[in-house]
Design an enzyme around this catalytic site. Structure first.
Site, PDB file in Angstrom:
ATOM      1  N   LYS A 151      30.943 -11.237 -34.136  1.00  0.00           N
ATOM      2  CA  LYS A 151      29.837 -11.848 -33.406  1.00  0.00           C
ATOM      3  C   LYS A 151      29.951 -13.362 -33.478  1.00  0.00           C
ATOM      4  CE  LYS A 151      25.395 -13.479 -32.957  1.00  0.00           C
ATOM      5  NZ  LYS A 151      24.835 -14.768 -33.403  1.00  0.00           N
ATOM      6  N   HIS A 174      23.085 -23.956 -40.729  1.00  0.00           N
ATOM      7  CA  HIS A 174      22.350 -23.292 -39.655  1.00  0.00           C
ATOM      8  C   HIS A 174      20.868 -23.629 -39.724  1.00  0.00           C
ATOM      9  CE1 HIS A 174      21.545 -20.234 -36.647  1.00  0.00           C
ATOM     10  NE2 HIS A 174      20.578 -19.766 -37.423  1.00  0.00           N
ATOM     11  N   ASP A 226      31.627 -13.558 -16.483  1.00  0.00           N
ATOM     12  CA  ASP A 226      30.874 -12.363 -16.868  1.00  0.00           C
ATOM     13  C   ASP A 226      30.929 -12.160 -18.382  1.00  0.00           C
ATOM     14  OD1 ASP A 226      29.818  -9.828 -17.232  1.00  0.00           O
ATOM     15  OD2 ASP A 226      30.808  -8.959 -15.495  1.00  0.00           O
ATOM     16  N   GLU A 231      21.698 -20.838 -29.482  1.00  0.00           N
ATOM     17  CA  GLU A 231      21.763 -20.714 -30.940  1.00  0.00           C
ATOM     18  C   GLU A 231      22.161 -22.026 -31.610  1.00  0.00           C
ATOM     19  OE1 GLU A 231      23.919 -17.976 -34.387  1.00  0.00           O
ATOM     20  OE2 GLU A 231      23.702 -17.215 -32.353  1.00  0.00           O
TER      21      GLU A 231
END
Length: 425
Positions: free
Chosen positions: A263, A377, A279, A85
């Protein structure tokens, strides 16, 4: 589905990876370009991939970038982050730089403690069962420690019991938690083995039936806390600070906002977890469950203003990561990334990861409270769009720069720009 293809490929697991790829290609009708791409992606990695997962045919590379400016408990740290991202790593670098005047990130930890659950069913006296188990604490300690003597040798092993009676649709269940210090391992294999060794003895002592014997990823005894202070001058003044606090309060009160707010935190956390071969799914599950521990889903982080008006951020979350076992120990890229980090213990790694999550959260909230999330972004995303429509070499920057100048990063506009550039050559 009307597709005539079958998902049955007899003996696929017995084939070598190259033959497996060809078998899948025939079944899926892949063209030469797709086969070549899958084959090339696995160069130098296919043997490892074949040992890590079943039916391996290729490998998929995730970019690894370095977060700079991180100062954690007085130590300068370069932090590898594996993510696809745009803007995630740049945001961490910027956020970390802005809190360096106040000492960067300060952390604390509850230690590397994990739990496994043993489910006991069918008892008419579940509270009596609970006490019977507690009465055998010393025997339980011996059984657990005998299961993993190497862990005990390194200072870990059984530490405590936590036993609960829970009400369910089929009646009460007694749930036995064995609490284990797993040292520098994530600990899943250790606590699962102990739970499986202990379960038959619990049946013998209580008369109940044992069913599930498995760790919990809600590692609420393995919590790491990170704190940082951002001076007003580094934020953009009181109004920006107050708007960031309003953004936090929105996330803390509303699960729809909290989902995206959290998030953003996990953008940073999961990138370091993945880069070190740990993990990601376990960490994510534990983090989101911890965010809902009070009965409703809320912000993972906490934000406030200190007495001098500076912005204070706090992130407290489970962080069950390890330096030994699994992909962390066998994947060469994970090993190299740990070398860059320079950490010697799982606890030190966990503290850095949570600090990265707090930095990511600051950057996202500040962007939302000022220019909006899209400006930074999309500036980075423009290059991705250029690549997606087939731009190559110098074309990539040319297309991306024109998209940024337009203030609209869209694929249709990128295609028009690229067509015009090529027509003019």
């Amino acid at each position: 589905m009307s597709d005539a293809r079958s998902s049955r490929i007899e003996g696929l697991h017995k084939m070598a990876p190259e033959a497996r790829l060809q078998a899948v290609a025939r079944q899926a009708g892949l063209g030469n370009a797709a086969i070549a791409s899958l084959s090339a992606a696995a160069q130098g990695q296919i043997e490892l991939a074949d040992r890590l997962v079943e039916n391996a045919i290729s490998a998929m590379s995730i970019p690894v970038g370095i977060a700079t400016n991180m100062l954690v408990d007085g130590h300068e740290v370069l932090v590898p982050m594996a993510t696809e991202e745009s803007s995630v790593i740049a945001a961490v670098c910027n956020a970390a730089k802005r809190c360096r005047p106040t000492g960067g990130f300060f952390t604390s930890s509850s230690g590397p403690v994990m739990a496994a659950q043993i489910q006991l069913l069918g008892a008419s006296d579940p509270e009596n069962v609970r006490l019977k188990v507690y009465e055998r604490m010393d025997k339980i300690r011996a059984i657990c420690d005998e299961t993993d003597p190497l862990l005990v040798k390194f200072g870990g092993g059984f530490r405590d019991l936590d036993i609960r009676v829970i009400e369910t649709d089929e009646g009460p269940m007694t749930i036995v938690h064995i609490i284990v210090d797993t040292r520098d391992a994530m600990g899943a294999n250790a606590v699962n083995s102990m739970a499986e060794a202990l379960a038959p003895r619990l049946v013998e002592w209580t008369g109940a039936r044992s069913l599930l014997r498995i760790l919990t990823n809600l590692a609420d005894r393995r919590v790491v806390r990170a704190r940082a202070v951002w001076p007003l001058a580094e934020i953009g003044g009181e109004q920006v600070r107050d708007d960031m606090l309003s953004a936090y309060r929105f996330a803390d009160a509303d699960p729809y906002r909290a989902a995206t707010h959290n998030k953003g935190i996990m953008n940073g956390v999961s990138a370091v977890v993945l880069a070190t071969g740990n993990d990601t799914r376990a960490i994510e599950a534990g983090a989101h469950a911890f965010a809902a521990k009070d009965g409703h889903y809320r912000s993972m982080s906490r934000w406030e203003a200190d007495g001098d008006g500076n912005l204070v951020g706090i992130l407290e979350m489970p962080m069950a990561v390890g330096l030994i076992g699994g992909a962390t120990k066998v994947h060469p890229t994970a090993q190299a990334n740990l070398e860059i980090l320079g950490v010697k213990t799982a606890d030190a790694l966990a503290r850095i990861i949570v600090s990265i999550g707090l930095a990511q959260n600051f950057a996202a909230m500040r962007a939302l409270a000022t220019t909006g999330i899209q400006k930074g972004h999309m500036a980075l995303h423009a290059q991705n769009v250029a690549l997606a429509i087939g731009a190559v070499g110098a074309e990539i920057d040319q297309v991306a720069n024109e998209l940024k100048a337009l203030g609209k990063v869209r694929q249709d506009l990128a295609e028009e720009i690229l067509a015009r550039l090529r027509a003019g050559k």
